[in-house]
Design a protein around this motif. Sequence first.
Motif, mmCIF file in Angstrom:
data_model
loop_
_atom_site.group_PDB
_atom_site.id
_atom_site.type_symbol
_atom_site.label_atom_id
_atom_site.label_comp_id
_atom_site.label_asym_id
_atom_site.label_seq_id
_atom_site.Cartn_x
_atom_site.Cartn_y
_atom_site.Cartn_z
ATOM 1 N N VAL A 4 3.796 11.737 -4.493
ATOM 2 C CA VAL A 4 2.746 12.729 -4.673
ATOM 3 C C VAL A 4 2.941 13.814 -3.623
ATOM 4 C CG1 VAL A 4 1.042 11.220 -5.771
ATOM 5 C CG2 VAL A 4 1.170 11.300 -3.290
ATOM 6 N N ASP A 5 2.937 15.065 -4.068
ATOM 7 C CA ASP A 5 3.141 16.196 -3.152
ATOM 8 C C ASP A 5 4.404 16.028 -2.308
ATOM 9 O OD1 ASP A 5 1.087 17.885 -3.846
ATOM 10 O OD2 ASP A 5 -0.303 17.136 -2.328
ATOM 11 N N GLY A 6 5.410 15.405 -2.883
ATOM 12 C CA GLY A 6 6.656 15.196 -2.157
ATOM 13 C C GLY A 6 6.626 14.053 -1.170
ATOM 14 N N ILE A 7 5.508 13.333 -1.095
ATOM 15 C CA ILE A 7 5.382 12.185 -0.183
ATOM 16 C C ILE A 7 5.635 10.909 -0.964
ATOM 17 C CG2 ILE A 7 3.883 10.988 1.456
ATOM 18 C CD1 ILE A 7 2.163 13.622 1.401
ATOM 19 N N SER A 8 6.491 10.067 -0.448
ATOM 20 C CA SER A 8 6.836 8.812 -1.113
ATOM 21 C C SER A 8 6.033 7.660 -0.519
ATOM 22 C CB SER A 8 8.343 8.541 -0.948
ATOM 23 O OG SER A 8 8.674 7.258 -1.416
ATOM 24 N N PHE A 9 5.355 6.914 -1.394
ATOM 25 C CA PHE A 9 4.622 5.715 -1.006
ATOM 26 C C PHE A 9 5.269 4.520 -1.712
ATOM 27 C CE2 PHE A 9 1.600 9.136 -0.596
ATOM 28 C CZ PHE A 9 0.791 8.820 0.478
ATOM 29 N N THR A 10 5.789 3.592 -0.951
ATOM 30 C CA THR A 10 6.321 2.347 -1.508
ATOM 31 C C THR A 10 5.450 1.198 -1.024
ATOM 32 O OG1 THR A 10 8.585 3.189 -1.561
ATOM 33 C CG2 THR A 10 8.303 0.792 -1.622
ATOM 34 N N MET A 11 4.995 0.362 -1.948
ATOM 35 C CA MET A 11 4.141 -0.765 -1.586
ATOM 36 C C MET A 11 4.996 -1.997 -1.371
ATOM 37 S SD MET A 11 0.688 -2.166 -3.491
ATOM 38 C CE MET A 11 -0.337 -0.823 -2.847
ATOM 39 N N THR A 12 4.840 -2.623 -0.205
ATOM 40 C CA THR A 12 5.651 -3.780 0.169
ATOM 41 C C THR A 12 4.795 -5.043 0.243
ATOM 42 O OG1 THR A 12 5.285 -3.425 2.540
ATOM 43 C CG2 THR A 12 7.175 -2.302 1.531
ATOM 44 N N THR A 53 6.962 2.408 -6.264
ATOM 45 C CA THR A 53 6.976 3.635 -5.474
ATOM 46 C C THR A 53 6.331 4.749 -6.290
ATOM 47 O OG1 THR A 53 9.003 3.037 -4.276
ATOM 48 C CG2 THR A 53 8.425 5.385 -4.340
ATOM 49 N N ILE A 54 5.486 5.538 -5.652
ATOM 50 C CA ILE A 54 4.977 6.736 -6.280
ATOM 51 C C ILE A 54 5.265 7.914 -5.352
ATOM 52 C CG2 ILE A 54 3.168 5.528 -7.560
ATOM 53 C CD1 ILE A 54 1.152 6.668 -5.558
#
Length: 219
Positions: free
Chosen positions: A85-93, A82-83
């Motif tokens: 950026v700018d308060g947005i969470s990206f989780t790679m599944t 999970t990263i």
Amino acid sequence: MKITYLGHACVVLGGSKTILIDPFIPDGEIRIRPDYVAVTHAHADHMGIAASYTVPIITNNEIAHYLRGKGCITEAMNIGGTIIVDGISFTMTQALHSSWIEDEGIGMYGGTAAGFVIRIDGVTVYHAGDTGLFSDMRLIGELYHPDVALIPIGGRFTMGPREGMMAAEFIGAPVVIPIHYNTFDKIKQDVSEFARAINETTDMKPVILEPGLEYEIKK
């Protein structure tokens, strides 16, 4: 927050920031000016025109390395990570699919295909990418509780409607939007049957979007 379907697997999440996922459409131009681009895997019908953007591109390590060589700004990650950026969470599944960078001679390995769970403005969206059905989709539902699931139903290269319906049940998102169908003859599907089956057997809401249309999520 609004979800705009541009066609194939190309989706825009529009809120405090604009996120463009898998920037490929077969005809016309993508005129969105995103703050971030997310790429699920390296096939040309998903990576698309990613290399033309000057904003950060969030993708797997191999694609990130390739795009950096073209002068792009990238945020590399991998499955399970999970990263923010700018308060947005990206989780790679996980996704059950292949990934191949196709525009360099005979091509090169494009890392592992993936999906994304993206949380923005209090809304959680799961874009499954290109994938077959897998039972651990239940874990995506249990861990991240997506408000919307974007699920491929074209068959042949991904799940078809039957598997897509089961995927929707595994994930349990209140809203299901089918993607990756009817772009080409080989992935023609009757999307109305998919919607009807979900309506008749679940409490989920299927939302069928023609390219260019949007769906607003209020929370």
